[in-house]
Design an enzyme around this catalytic site. Sequence first.
Site, PDB file in Angstrom:
ATOM      1  N   ARG A 126       0.868  -1.184   0.000  1.00  0.00           N
ATOM      2  CA  ARG A 126       0.000   0.000   0.000  1.00  0.00           C
ATOM      3  C   ARG A 126       0.898   1.225   0.000  1.00  0.00           C
ATOM      4  O   ARG A 126       2.107   1.115   0.196  1.00  0.00           O
ATOM      5  CB  ARG A 126      -0.940  -0.013   1.183  1.00  0.00           C
ATOM      6  CG  ARG A 126      -0.234  -0.253   2.494  1.00  0.00           C
ATOM      7  CD  ARG A 126      -1.250  -0.378   3.594  1.00  0.00           C
ATOM      8  NE  ARG A 126      -0.601  -0.561   4.871  1.00  0.00           N
ATOM      9  CZ  ARG A 126      -1.243  -0.637   6.011  1.00  0.00           C
ATOM     10  NH1 ARG A 126      -2.552  -0.537   6.033  1.00  0.00           N
ATOM     11  NH2 ARG A 126      -0.602  -0.795   7.141  1.00  0.00           N
ATOM     12  N   GLU A 165      -2.336   6.854   6.934  1.00  0.00           N
ATOM     13  CA  GLU A 165      -0.976   6.897   7.480  1.00  0.00           C
ATOM     14  C   GLU A 165       0.032   7.316   6.418  1.00  0.00           C
ATOM     15  O   GLU A 165       0.966   6.572   6.082  1.00  0.00           O
ATOM     16  CB  GLU A 165      -0.609   5.539   8.089  1.00  0.00           C
ATOM     17  CG  GLU A 165      -1.460   5.191   9.282  1.00  0.00           C
ATOM     18  CD  GLU A 165      -0.979   3.954  10.038  1.00  0.00           C
ATOM     19  OE1 GLU A 165      -0.248   3.143   9.465  1.00  0.00           O
ATOM     20  OE2 GLU A 165      -1.342   3.818  11.224  1.00  0.00           O
ATOM     21  N   GLU A 322      -7.159   4.580  15.365  1.00  0.00           N
ATOM     22  CA  GLU A 322      -6.931   3.130  15.315  1.00  0.00           C
ATOM     23  C   GLU A 322      -6.160   2.718  16.555  1.00  0.00           C
ATOM     24  O   GLU A 322      -5.252   3.418  16.986  1.00  0.00           O
ATOM     25  CB  GLU A 322      -6.005   2.738  14.146  1.00  0.00           C
ATOM     26  CG  GLU A 322      -6.569   2.804  12.771  1.00  0.00           C
ATOM     27  CD  GLU A 322      -5.517   2.372  11.734  1.00  0.00           C
ATOM     28  OE1 GLU A 322      -4.562   1.646  12.081  1.00  0.00           O
ATOM     29  OE2 GLU A 322      -5.661   2.790  10.586  1.00  0.00           O
TER      30      GLU A 322
HETATM   31  C1  GAL Z   1      -2.130   0.681  10.838  1.00  0.00           C
HETATM   32  C2  GAL Z   1      -2.828   0.829   9.509  1.00  0.00           C
HETATM   33  C3  GAL Z   1      -3.974  -0.149   9.374  1.00  0.00           C
HETATM   34  C4  GAL Z   1      -3.540  -1.512   9.802  1.00  0.00           C
HETATM   35  C5  GAL Z   1      -3.058  -1.421  11.219  1.00  0.00           C
HETATM   36  C6  GAL Z   1      -2.739  -2.733  11.867  1.00  0.00           C
HETATM   37  O1  GAL Z   1      -0.841   1.165  10.784  1.00  0.00           O
HETATM   38  O2  GAL Z   1      -3.316   2.123   9.304  1.00  0.00           O
HETATM   39  O3  GAL Z   1      -4.439  -0.158   8.043  1.00  0.00           O
HETATM   40  O4  GAL Z   1      -2.538  -1.953   8.943  1.00  0.00           O
HETATM   41  O5  GAL Z   1      -1.931  -0.602  11.263  1.00  0.00           O
HETATM   42  O6  GAL Z   1      -1.558  -3.296  11.424  1.00  0.00           O
END
Ligand code: GAL
Length: 706
Positions: A126, A165, A322
């Site tokens: 990504r 991110e 998150e």
């Molecule tokens: C974050 C990201 C998510 C997912 C998560 C868990 O860094 O934004 O898409 O990858 O980590 O690994």
Amino acid sequence: MHGSDGGGGGAGAGSRVAWPTDGLSFGGDYSPEQWPWEVVLDDMRLMREAGVTLVTLGVFSWVVHEPREGVFDFTWIDRMLDLLHENGIAVDLATPTAAVPMWLHRLHPEILPHDELGHPLAPGGRLGFCPSSPTFRRFALRIVEALAEHVAGHPAVRMWHVGNELGGGNARCHCPVSNEAFRRWVEARHGSVDALNTAWGMAFWGNSYSSFDEVTTPSGVTAHNPGQLLDYERFSSDALLECYRTEKAVLKRVTPELPVTTNFMVGLGPDVVDYARWAPEVDIAANDHYTYGPDPLRHQELAFSGDRMRGISGGGPWMLMEHAAGAASWHPINQPKAPGEMIRHAIAHLARGSDSVMFFQWRASRSGTEQFHSAMLPHAGPSSRRFAEITRLGRHLEALREVRGSVVVGARVALLHDDEAGWALKSGLKPINRPDYAATARAIHTALFERGVTVDVVPAWHPLEAYDLVVVPGLFLVSDADADAVRRFAEAGGTVLVTWFSGIVDVSNTVRTGGYPGAFRELLGVRGEEFSPLTDEQTIELSTGWRARRWAEVVSPVDAGTEVIASYRVGGAVDSGPPGEGAGGAAVPGGFGGVVADGVDGGLAVSRRPVGAGAAWYLASDLEPEGLGELLERLLDESGVRPAAAASAGVEVVRRAAGESSWLFAINHGVVEGWVEATGVDLLSGTAWEGRGVVPAGGVAVVREE
Ligand code: GAL
Ligand code: ZN
């Protein structure tokens, strides 16, 4: 630090923009495109059961919206927005630009980021794009505009989430386009080739430029100039910020009423981008935070990042965008959160100023890179300990609805933290070539955390008047203006603690001469001549009985007012030697064979100088926790700083307030029952507290105070 463009991630952000939900936001990343429709319908039922109020939708959905170049299809997003809306769930809609479609990679392979050796990354992950690529940007802005125009006015859409991110995988690009963009950035910053040569000190090793066209990104295998390395970090952060800004401009034109944000990755720092300098561009500052399972102090690290988010957002409220419901999957070994730990962490984020608890992700994926990353709804399904805890958390957040919009109060301590200082520290060779910029900051934060003292972790340029104690932990790089603000703070009556290896270089990463620590030397009334770092096996005892490791330096008081609080005890050096050598690695007291101890024996390790109505302390060594705690207690005493509430050991306490109301958050991270002094009602249990309340081992309480 506040924006003036109406965006402003500052203190006013919460009041100027509409928060996406009425109460605290609860939910997570949601990827229904990965599931059959029956599962999606089941999701709606289970989200309602858990009390989910907000989901982040469409993060990786570019190829769903635009399955082939220039062919748009919004039937899926329409259906999802309608369904979520019918179920009372608000949407934080992502622009899908973190997920470059494979067709775009095929059409334009040159947009892939290039690593240090000039190799393109492979498609398939990504953020597979060069931040400076005009080609990528053209395609990105086209899908963003089409999506925004299509969903404009849909009642489910409450905010925008730009990409994902930014920099997480594409932060440092060395492709030809980035090289050219870097040259132009350097030219704009430095103006002339002479100024550039001076700023970076290119005369060293005869590397002076004769034209900007000779400037390259610091790629390949060679020892690059520290000034160049630091500017490349700045450039890279700016390039990513530009990606955000250009998308935001489209979104603000099409849907001016919606807040726009992007999810930061604020940790201990320095981060891949300079979030403190980005913050004015986001309407709501949002963070992704992941703890490291084996870290026994992970709850403290969480508090540090939360205090930093507040410092970055100008006071908050901010958004936890998150975190993990259980185990991650990118560590060598991924341990789940213990029973109750997820709830403690979620409430701890709220305590530090978040108005949301969001996860990656709602439902655990069956396939793909993160097929073993935990989720709110695990592979085992709803009949699971994890989902039961999630629904309990949902009920807690409903009970805490009234705290939304309140802010953390009572922080009388500011800890100055700056990504540029961290970047400078890791740019080029240093006395210790294992840069750990945040280590001192974290050690001090830990000591204050354990004492229930609320700390704002703020950028170095943050106004200081509101504080009583300002800590400057290893702020390797500092501008003249920021150093001057620290001096004025002390003169006005504040207490300052500067720690070793602060104020060493200016904003060009050039050493300040005349004695260390250059920018703070006069304020502290000390003058250092040489650093004397310690090996991992060496420790030194101070005259106060405190032990130090990692760092010593040859520094003397040079002002009549400077008082030596602690010195290196003569003969207090211990070298336990590398394991297996000598007496089986046993400690050998009596110095370091004349290498280190000769220089520092008896010398200054901690000093204090009265300055105007205040005082400036210098900590020239890296104290072990016990000594550091005692030193900080003296400083708290001197500056009159009190804990948020009296509490037993292991119980985290933080206060939030709005108008006349206040809430005391109490989180027991320990394994024994604890107590906290407060009067009111615990909103989670309904229990009345009179003067003092009990917080069970591993439990949480949020007391609406009377
Ligand atoms: C974050 C990201 C998510 C997912 C998560 C868990 O860094 O934004 O898409 O990858 O980590 O690994
Ligand atoms: Zn590039």
